[in-house]
Design a protein around this motif. Structure first.
Motif, PDB file in Angstrom:
ATOM      1  N   TYR A 268       0.864  -1.195   0.000  1.00  0.00           N
ATOM      2  CA  TYR A 268       0.000   0.000   0.000  1.00  0.00           C
ATOM      3  C   TYR A 268       0.897   1.241   0.000  1.00  0.00           C
ATOM      4  CZ  TYR A 268      -4.047  -2.916   1.118  1.00  0.00           C
ATOM      5  OH  TYR A 268      -5.050  -3.842   1.077  1.00  0.00           O
ATOM      6  N   PRO A 269       0.329   2.424  -0.268  1.00  0.00           N
ATOM      7  CA  PRO A 269       1.168   3.632  -0.277  1.00  0.00           C
ATOM      8  C   PRO A 269       1.911   3.828   1.043  1.00  0.00           C
ATOM      9  CG  PRO A 269      -1.012   4.121  -1.149  1.00  0.00           C
ATOM     10  CD  PRO A 269      -1.061   2.706  -0.662  1.00  0.00           C
ATOM     11  N   GLY A 270       1.315   3.447   2.165  1.00  0.00           N
ATOM     12  CA  GLY A 270       1.974   3.642   3.463  1.00  0.00           C
ATOM     13  C   GLY A 270       2.898   2.500   3.848  1.00  0.00           C
ATOM     14  N   GLY A 271       3.041   1.475   3.001  1.00  0.00           N
ATOM     15  CA  GLY A 271       3.892   0.322   3.326  1.00  0.00           C
ATOM     16  C   GLY A 271       3.116  -0.976   3.168  1.00  0.00           C
ATOM     17  N   GLU A 272       3.802  -2.071   3.484  1.00  0.00           N
ATOM     18  CA  GLU A 272       3.199  -3.394   3.297  1.00  0.00           C
ATOM     19  C   GLU A 272       2.192  -3.685   4.408  1.00  0.00           C
ATOM     20  OE1 GLU A 272       6.062  -6.586   2.096  1.00  0.00           O
ATOM     21  OE2 GLU A 272       5.049  -7.690   3.692  1.00  0.00           O
ATOM     22  N   GLU A 273       0.982  -4.109   4.032  1.00  0.00           N
ATOM     23  CA  GLU A 273      -0.062  -4.443   5.018  1.00  0.00           C
ATOM     24  C   GLU A 273      -0.817  -5.677   4.541  1.00  0.00           C
ATOM     25  OE1 GLU A 273      -1.006  -3.107   7.881  1.00  0.00           O
ATOM     26  OE2 GLU A 273       0.007  -1.167   7.914  1.00  0.00           O
ATOM     27  N   GLU A 274      -1.492  -6.330   5.493  1.00  0.00           N
ATOM     28  CA  GLU A 274      -2.264  -7.521   5.139  1.00  0.00           C
ATOM     29  C   GLU A 274      -3.453  -7.141   4.255  1.00  0.00           C
ATOM     30  OE1 GLU A 274      -3.696  -9.751   8.550  1.00  0.00           O
ATOM     31  OE2 GLU A 274      -5.443 -10.411   7.397  1.00  0.00           O
ATOM     32  N   LEU A 275      -3.559  -7.817   3.119  1.00  0.00           N
ATOM     33  CA  LEU A 275      -4.714  -7.652   2.240  1.00  0.00           C
ATOM     34  C   LEU A 275      -5.754  -8.719   2.545  1.00  0.00           C
ATOM     35  CD1 LEU A 275      -6.259  -6.726  -0.338  1.00  0.00           C
ATOM     36  CD2 LEU A 275      -4.669  -8.109  -1.670  1.00  0.00           C
ATOM     37  N   MET A 276      -5.296  -9.955   2.689  1.00  0.00           N
ATOM     38  CA  MET A 276      -6.232 -11.053   2.952  1.00  0.00           C
ATOM     39  C   MET A 276      -5.515 -12.216   3.640  1.00  0.00           C
ATOM     40  SD  MET A 276      -6.706 -13.132  -0.584  1.00  0.00           S
ATOM     41  CE  MET A 276      -7.253 -14.504   0.425  1.00  0.00           C
ATOM     42  N   GLY A 277      -6.285 -13.159   4.095  1.00  0.00           N
ATOM     43  CA  GLY A 277      -5.697 -14.318   4.760  1.00  0.00           C
ATOM     44  C   GLY A 277      -6.207 -15.613   4.154  1.00  0.00           C
ATOM     45  N   LEU A 278      -5.358 -16.631   4.200  1.00  0.00           N
ATOM     46  CA  LEU A 278      -5.766 -17.983   3.796  1.00  0.00           C
ATOM     47  C   LEU A 278      -5.429 -18.883   4.979  1.00  0.00           C
ATOM     48  CD1 LEU A 278      -6.709 -19.922   1.487  1.00  0.00           C
ATOM     49  CD2 LEU A 278      -4.296 -20.201   0.914  1.00  0.00           C
ATOM     50  N   ALA A 279      -6.462 -19.464   5.597  1.00  0.00           N
ATOM     51  CA  ALA A 279      -6.228 -20.199   6.843  1.00  0.00           C
ATOM     52  C   ALA A 279      -6.724 -21.641   6.741  1.00  0.00           C
ATOM     53  CB  ALA A 279      -6.928 -19.496   8.005  1.00  0.00           C
ATOM     54  N   TYR A 280      -6.006 -22.533   7.415  1.00  0.00           N
ATOM     55  CA  TYR A 280      -6.451 -23.920   7.573  1.00  0.00           C
ATOM     56  C   TYR A 280      -7.086 -24.001   8.961  1.00  0.00           C
ATOM     57  CZ  TYR A 280      -6.004 -28.928   8.614  1.00  0.00           C
ATOM     58  OH  TYR A 280      -6.255 -30.219   9.001  1.00  0.00           O
ATOM     59  N   ARG A 281      -8.432 -24.033   8.989  1.00  0.00           N
ATOM     60  CA  ARG A 281      -9.147 -23.962  10.271  1.00  0.00           C
ATOM     61  C   ARG A 281      -9.424 -25.341  10.854  1.00  0.00           C
ATOM     62  NH1 ARG A 281     -12.612 -18.402  10.527  1.00  0.00           N
ATOM     63  NH2 ARG A 281     -13.246 -19.235  12.543  1.00  0.00           N
ATOM     64  N   THR A 282      -8.878 -26.372  10.260  1.00  0.00           N
ATOM     65  CA  THR A 282      -9.104 -27.771  10.688  1.00  0.00           C
ATOM     66  C   THR A 282     -10.614 -28.033  10.842  1.00  0.00           C
ATOM     67  OG1 THR A 282      -8.954 -27.345  13.098  1.00  0.00           O
ATOM     68  CG2 THR A 282      -6.884 -27.723  11.915  1.00  0.00           C
ATOM     69  N   ASP A 283     -10.989 -28.854  11.864  1.00  0.00           N
ATOM     70  CA  ASP A 283     -12.422 -29.046  12.135  1.00  0.00           C
ATOM     71  C   ASP A 283     -12.821 -28.234  13.367  1.00  0.00           C
ATOM     72  OD1 ASP A 283     -11.162 -30.398  14.151  1.00  0.00           O
ATOM     73  OD2 ASP A 283     -12.277 -32.274  13.903  1.00  0.00           O
ATOM     74  N   PHE A 284     -11.980 -27.225  13.695  1.00  0.00           N
ATOM     75  CA  PHE A 284     -12.175 -26.439  14.915  1.00  0.00           C
ATOM     76  C   PHE A 284     -13.619 -25.950  15.048  1.00  0.00           C
ATOM     77  CE2 PHE A 284     -12.405 -22.430  17.179  1.00  0.00           C
ATOM     78  CZ  PHE A 284     -11.684 -22.682  18.336  1.00  0.00           C
ATOM     79  N   ASP A 285     -14.145 -25.327  14.001  1.00  0.00           N
ATOM     80  CA  ASP A 285     -15.469 -24.693  14.114  1.00  0.00           C
ATOM     81  C   ASP A 285     -16.592 -25.720  14.136  1.00  0.00           C
ATOM     82  OD1 ASP A 285     -14.799 -21.624  13.719  1.00  0.00           O
ATOM     83  OD2 ASP A 285     -13.540 -22.779  12.364  1.00  0.00           O
ATOM     84  N   LEU A 286     -16.550 -26.672  13.183  1.00  0.00           N
ATOM     85  CA  LEU A 286     -17.646 -27.651  13.143  1.00  0.00           C
ATOM     86  C   LEU A 286     -17.649 -28.523  14.396  1.00  0.00           C
ATOM     87  CD1 LEU A 286     -17.795 -28.809   9.393  1.00  0.00           C
ATOM     88  CD2 LEU A 286     -19.179 -27.080  10.573  1.00  0.00           C
ATOM     89  N   ALA A 287     -16.473 -28.894  14.883  1.00  0.00           N
ATOM     90  CA  ALA A 287     -16.422 -29.733  16.096  1.00  0.00           C
ATOM     91  C   ALA A 287     -16.980 -28.961  17.296  1.00  0.00           C
ATOM     92  CB  ALA A 287     -14.977 -30.174  16.361  1.00  0.00           C
ATOM     93  N   ASN A 288     -16.669 -27.678  17.381  1.00  0.00           N
ATOM     94  CA  ASN A 288     -17.189 -26.870  18.500  1.00  0.00           C
ATOM     95  C   ASN A 288     -18.693 -26.668  18.381  1.00  0.00           C
ATOM     96  OD1 ASN A 288     -14.802 -26.617  19.822  1.00  0.00           O
ATOM     97  ND2 ASN A 288     -14.258 -24.655  18.905  1.00  0.00           N
ATOM     98  N   ILE A 289     -19.191 -26.498  17.159  1.00  0.00           N
ATOM     99  CA  ILE A 289     -20.639 -26.334  16.959  1.00  0.00           C
ATOM    100  C   ILE A 289     -21.347 -27.648  17.331  1.00  0.00           C
ATOM    101  CG2 ILE A 289     -22.445 -26.040  15.208  1.00  0.00           C
ATOM    102  CD1 ILE A 289     -20.567 -24.025  13.811  1.00  0.00           C
ATOM    103  N   GLN A 290     -20.740 -28.756  16.974  1.00  0.00           N
ATOM    104  CA  GLN A 290     -21.315 -30.060  17.334  1.00  0.00           C
ATOM    105  C   GLN A 290     -21.428 -30.186  18.853  1.00  0.00           C
ATOM    106  OE1 GLN A 290     -20.460 -33.740  15.104  1.00  0.00           O
ATOM    107  NE2 GLN A 290     -19.311 -34.405  16.891  1.00  0.00           N
TER     108      GLN A 290
END
Ligand code: GAP
Length: 439
Positions: A268-290
């Protein structure tokens, strides 16, 4: 180019205004004006078309922003979605600790922070209280009762609206693994220090995909989605590939749900910043919802009959960060015949207007009438055509250059004689003649 140049162009041309500007503003909120909305929608549509409409393995969803508070217990956000807050004992200003000292992470302790000898950015003193964990979710009350039992939160990520609908989709659409659920929508975070124009907001829009896979195939699917992100960013919306950098996030800095994250950084004009993320969330969310719901999140393979909880790969991007990346990628200043011209060299698929129609002179009724005919003809078919008869033709070109209109169609006296028009190219400022029939 400086960030201020883009901020100023956005305000001058009606792309983006400070939220609640009329009352002195509200930090971390932004309002998109007429051109901003068009560019934002073009971006969101390009994403949706690429990741959902043109694929057989992706499905769309549009979940409610307000969710049952158990969502945020199961997701871990209530316990862990917090930033390190530090207060200056001298002037009482509050900051996100990892943003005012070098070389420390979000999980910094009070001792580590004090060892950096950071000074207060407001009063310059070095007198700090302890680091506190500050939960970034906005709370609100649902219904007429205003007590603890009615508290819920504005969603801090769109992802949970996808996870909580996973079972509904499996039971109604019967998708085969791997498949993705995609959503675009608002997310809210009570950022301690919103900053850098639209880069860190308290209200933002996210575009997220939860891609459900067999656990043994997570790595190959991670690579597949990683390649798709590059293809989208570089070939669909035209970001310069040399400005995109991957950053392998170390375990200490990863979100609580992630076993692997790559941040896609942008210059970016002010320097390097995070644009987006790519994450491996395992079964963390579905297992917790279960666990939280008591309902099975297992998937039964249609061929092998194997049952398991799918694992998830998640590409997640903020619309505002993408918007700013696109603007800074397109923003160009050139010297033409001794005067500065500012051009937004937006790809044609993103430009708010693709064509601008004008009469060469606005005080010649025959030119204006002919130009109106051309405009009406194009407008009947396309929404992305605009009309401009303000100022002189030079000023109109400058204005259309600044808002990124790729082509200006000008009706002049030759048009009246032979039905040809001038088409002026934004990037090269060259002109060709073409018949109206061929437009
Ligand atoms: N569901 C995963 C998730 O929300 P994140 O890294 O916290 O992960 C994903 O956010 C993306 O959302 C970021 O890479 C960024 O593009 C955008 N984003 C997050 N917080 C933001 C904020 N305060 N302002 C603008 N965009 C934000």
């Amino acid at each position: 180019m400086k960030l201020e140049d883009i901020v100023s162009l956005c305000k001058r041309r009606g792309f983006i205004f400070q939220g609640s500007d009329i009352y002195g503003g509200m930090a971390g909120t932004w309002d998109f004006g007429p051109l901003g909305v068009m560019l934002k929608r073009n971006l969101m549509n390009a994403w949706w078309n690429y990741f959902v409409d043109s694929r057989d393995d992706m499905y769309g969803i549009d979940a409610a922003i307000l969710m049952n508070p158990r969502t945020w217990i199961a997701s871990g956000h209530l316990a862990t979605f917090a930033d390190p807050l530090v207060e200056c004992k001298e002037c009482k200003s509050r900051f996100r600790a990892d943003k005012i000292a070098d070389g420390i992470s979000e999980s910094v302790t009070t001792e580590e922070f004090l060892a950096t000898h950071a000074k207060c950015p407001v009063c310059g003193k070095e007198s700090w209280g302890p680091i506190r964990k500050f939960n970034m979710m906005f709370s609100t009350h649902v219904g007429a009762i205003d007590d603890d039992s009615s508290v819920t939160y504005l969603r801090p990520e769109t992802a949970q609206g996808i996870f909580t609908n996973y079972k509904n989709i499996v039971d109604t659409v019967y998708p085969s693994l791997p498949f993705g659920l995609a959503q675009q929508g608002k997310a809210f975070r009570n950022e301690i220090s919103p900053r850098d124009f639209i880069l860190r907001d308290r209200e933002c829009s996210q575009m997220e995909i939860e891609y459900f896979v067999h656990p043994s195939t997570w790595e190959e699917n991670f690579e597949k989605l990683r390649a798709m992100q590059h293809d989208f960013l570089e070939n669909v919306i035209g970001l310069d590939s040399s400005k995109i950098h991957e950053y392998e996030v170390p375990a200490s800095d990863r979100a609580h749900y992630s076993k692997r994250t790559i941040d896609f950084m942008f210059d970016y004009p002010g320097g390097e910043e995070e644009l987006m993320g790519l994450a491996y969330r395992t079964d963390f969310d579905l297992a917790n919802i279960q666990r939280e719901s008591g309902k099975s999140m297992e998937y039964r393979d249609k061929i092998t009959n194997e049952t398991f909880i799918p694992h998830v790969i998640e590409p997640s991007i903020g619309v505002e960060r993408l918007f700013l990346a696109v603007l800074s990628n397109a923003y160009t200043e050139e010297d033409i015949d001794g005067s500065k011209r500012t051009v937004l060299k937006l790809p044609e698929n993103l430009a708010p207007y693709k064509y601008c129609v004008s009469p060469l002179l606005k005080n010649k009724p025959e030119l204006v009438a002919k130009a109106r005919k051309v405009y009406d003809m194009l407008r009947a078919k396309y929404t992305f055509v605009t009309w401009d008869d303000s100022g002189n033709i030079g000023k109109r070109y400058r204005k259309q250059d600044e808002i990124g209109t790729p082509k200006c169609i000008v009706i002049d006296f030759d048009t009246l004689a032979d039905d040809t028009v001038t088409i002026r190219n934004r990037d090269t400022a060259t002109q060709i003649r073409q018949t109206i029939a061929n437009l």
